[in-house]
Enzyme design. Structure first.
Site, PDB file in Angstrom:
ATOM      1  CG  HIS A   1       4.310   5.792  -9.866  1.00  0.00           C
ATOM      2  ND1 HIS A   1       5.666   6.070  -9.881  1.00  0.00           N
ATOM      3  CD2 HIS A   1       4.183   4.546 -10.324  1.00  0.00           C
ATOM      4  CE1 HIS A   1       6.324   5.025 -10.332  1.00  0.00           C
ATOM      5  NE2 HIS A   1       5.449   4.080 -10.613  1.00  0.00           N
ATOM      6  CG  ASP A   2       5.545   2.621  -7.333  1.00  0.00           C
ATOM      7  OD1 ASP A   2       4.511   2.421  -7.982  1.00  0.00           O
ATOM      8  OD2 ASP A   2       6.694   2.460  -7.802  1.00  0.00           O
TER       9      ASP A   2
ATOM     10  CG  ASP B   1       9.713  -0.123 -13.730  1.00  0.00           C
ATOM     11  OD1 ASP B   1       9.140   0.608 -12.929  1.00  0.00           O
ATOM     12  OD2 ASP B   1       9.470  -1.342 -13.852  1.00  0.00           O
TER      13      ASP B   1
HETATM   14  C1  NOJ Z   1       8.235  -0.060 -10.281  1.00  0.00           C
HETATM   15  C2  NOJ Z   1       7.180   0.923 -10.675  1.00  0.00           C
HETATM   16  O1  NOJ Z   1       7.466   2.163 -10.099  1.00  0.00           O
HETATM   17  C3  NOJ Z   1       5.857   0.346 -10.256  1.00  0.00           C
HETATM   18  O2  NOJ Z   1       4.800   1.269 -10.389  1.00  0.00           O
HETATM   19  C4  NOJ Z   1       5.616  -0.891 -11.053  1.00  0.00           C
HETATM   20  O3  NOJ Z   1       4.444  -1.541 -10.603  1.00  0.00           O
HETATM   21  C5  NOJ Z   1       6.765  -1.884 -10.939  1.00  0.00           C
HETATM   22  N1  NOJ Z   1       8.048  -1.256 -11.050  1.00  0.00           N
HETATM   23  C6  NOJ Z   1       6.688  -2.922 -12.026  1.00  0.00           C
HETATM   24  O4  NOJ Z   1       6.961  -2.336 -13.263  1.00  0.00           O
END
Ligand code: NOJ
Length: 542
Positions: A315-316, A199
């Site tokens: 997921h983002d 991450d």
């Molecule tokens: C990237 C992750 O993919 C996301 O979902 C998360 O909110 C941020 N990093 C912080 O960990």
């Protein structure tokens, strides 16, 4: 370059909260995943990237970890986790864990200790600064809106959080922090996992006093140390979330000689519908020629000195059929176009849960329908700044992360078969039509297109190793070739909802259709070809 198993693999990302609930509490869990391993095996993937399942107060749905060596109660127990690793392995599926070590939760024991005062041994695990003129030390911004500095009344200092204020950033300059991270990684490696998805790893070399966050000066030293102290002795996949990577930076991360990561997961194509220099919420139409150029650049620039991930979704990100395709009239056709275009490229493909059945965005009318902290914080900030509600909701519907996080649609029973309880986030009402069951029953479904693409990658080295060349065509026709050991394949797509005619006489004619999203028995490129909306095929050239 020595050939590695992860270069021929296809990864499937599971967002566990939304995948499959097994106990009726409305939240997906590990047992739910275990129950669905047969499905993943049928699809043909051989790696799972599991979004975080560690103990977490869920300020950011598990990306705020309070104990790296324990499992979130809602998801199950460590026994379930061990069982998942073992059962997946029986099916030749490796489990890649999300590694979230740029920050912890504010409920992590290190941060609880650190807050006790300046003399606490854990204080320096985090990044604390004195106020400057009674204000935050500088103007660094959090990705989740507002200042990246939070004031701590008790000590009179600020701590850094590049995400929510409940996700304090770890201080990677502290050797003890790094050693704790290596030990924790080894704890998981010893359990037999298949690797790590790291991450926001591009942030760990930050120099906050200089305003440097991404790609800081010590980033690659830390990754080499990590390689040496943890996964270097295991045959695993390591993939870095590497925002801001250019091909040159990607080589630093993933050139095997440098002993850092297996591959990058970079986002250059993902930012193409965002206004230059603004936020992801500030939209502009996609320029398809630009998309082609950027994808092609990444196809040809790494050579043997690096490796890239291939993806449209995670997921983002919003669902690709809704974002750049057509999620109404041509949902099936455009979903297959994206699949075919991506899966014949060089790199390791990632499928995000539900992509393989063509799941779509789920628009909202009011902010009360949103769970995601990023969207909620942005909404509040922009309301303050005077934006209209309608404009903000439009941005959330286009880009908000909840679009990808609605529960997996398994069948047409209540809640799409995700849960017998009340789902933690609304199920997309189109589950009655768009679901796994329908996809499995229909030989022409999006699922079967993905299944075939995965099999083609296993059967044909050209898909993994072939040289890529972008063909010059009109803007919304996307065409490329792959060449390997005397063989040439061509992939051609009409990236639009209109009929298009193209002519590529140099490709000749062929009857060898590898895959297509409309029925086709032959292709004669020497003649003008009429392409239906989103029509896409891959052919073997004579
Ligand atoms: C990237 C992750 O993919 C996301 O979902 C998360 O909110 C941020 N990093 C912080 O960990």
């Amino acid at each position: 370059m020595e050939k590695k198993w992860w270069q021929t693999s296809v990864v499937y990302q599971i967002y566990p909260r939304s995948f499959q609930d097994s106990n009726g509490d409305g939240i997906g869990d590990l047992r739910g995943i275990i129950n669905r391993l047969d499905y993943l095996q049928e699809l043909g993937i051989n790696v799972i990237w599991l979004s975080p399942v560690y103990k977490s107060p869920n300020d950011d749905n598990g990306y705020d970890i309070s104990d790296y060596e324990d499992i979130m109660d809602e998801f199950g127990t460590m026994e379930d986790m061990d069982e998942l690793i073992a059962k997946a392995r029986e099916k030749d599926i490796k489990l890649v864990m999300d590694l979230v070590v740029n920050h912890t939760s504010d409920e992590h024991k290190w941060f609880i200790e650190a807050k006790r005062g300046k003399d606490n041994p854990y204080r320096d695990y985090y990044i604390w600064r004195d106020p400057v003129n009674g204000e935050a030390p500088n103007d660094l911004k959090s990705t989740f809106s507002g200042s990246a500095w939070e004031y701590d009344e008790e000590s009179g200092q600020y701590y850094l959080h590049l995400f929510s204020k409940r996700q304090p950033d770890l201080n990677w300059e502290n050797k003890n922090v790094r050693e704790e991270v290596w030990n924790m990684m080894n704890f998981w490696l010893d359990k037999g996992i298949g690797g790590f998805r790291m991450d926001v790893i591009y942030l760990v070399g930050k120099q906050p006093d200089l305003g440097i966050t991404g790609n800081g000066p010590k980033l690659h030293d830390y990754l080499q140390e990590m390689h040496e102290k943890s996964f270097g002795n295991y045959d695993v996949l390591t993939v870095g979330e590497t925002w801001g990577a250019t091909p040159e930076i990607a080589k630093l991360y993933s050139n095997p000689e440098r002993k850092e990561l297996s591959m990058v997961f970079q986002f250059e194509h993902i930012g193409l519908d965002q206004q230059e220099g603004k936020d992801k919420w500030d939209l502009k139409p996609l320029d398809i020629q630009e998309l082609k150029n950027i994808l092609a650049k990444w196809q040809t620039s790494l050579g043997t000195e690096g490796w890239n991930s291939l993806f449209w979704n995670n997921h983002d990100l919003p669902r690709i059929v809704s974002r750049w395709g057509n999620d109404k009239e041509y949902r099936v056709e455009s979903a297959k176009m994206f699949a075919i275009l991506l899966h014949f490229m060089k790199g390791t493909p990632y499928i995000y849960q539900g992509e393989e059945i063509g799941m779509t965005n789920r628009p909202i009318n009011d902010i009360s329908e949103i769970n995601d902290i990023e969207s909620i914080n942005m909404y509040n900030e922009r309301i303050q700044q005077g934006y209209s509600k309608a404009a903000i909701i439009a941005s959330i519907n286009a880009k908000g992360r909840d679009n990808a996080r609605t529960p997996m649609q398994w069948d047409n029973t209540e809640n799409g078969g995700f849960t017998t309880g009340t789902p933690w986030l609304h199920v997309n009402p189109n589950y009655t039509d768009i679901n796994v069951k329908n996809n499995l029953e229909d030989p022409n479904s999006i699922f079967h297109c993905y299944q075939k693409l995965i099999q083609l990658r296993k059967d044909h080295p050209i898909v993994v190793w072939g040289d890529f060349e972008l063909l010059e065509t009109m803007d919304d026709v996307f065409a490329y070739t792959r060449k390997f050991e005397g063989e040439t394949w061509a992939v051609v797509a009409n990236f639009s909802d209109q009929t298009r005619t193209i002519s590529l006489p140099e490709l000749g004619s062929t009857k060898e259709i590898i895959i297509s999203n409309y029925p086709r028995e032959s292709v004669d490129f020497t003649d003008v070809i009429t392409f239906k909306p989103y029509e896409t095929f891959a052919v073997k050239l004579n």
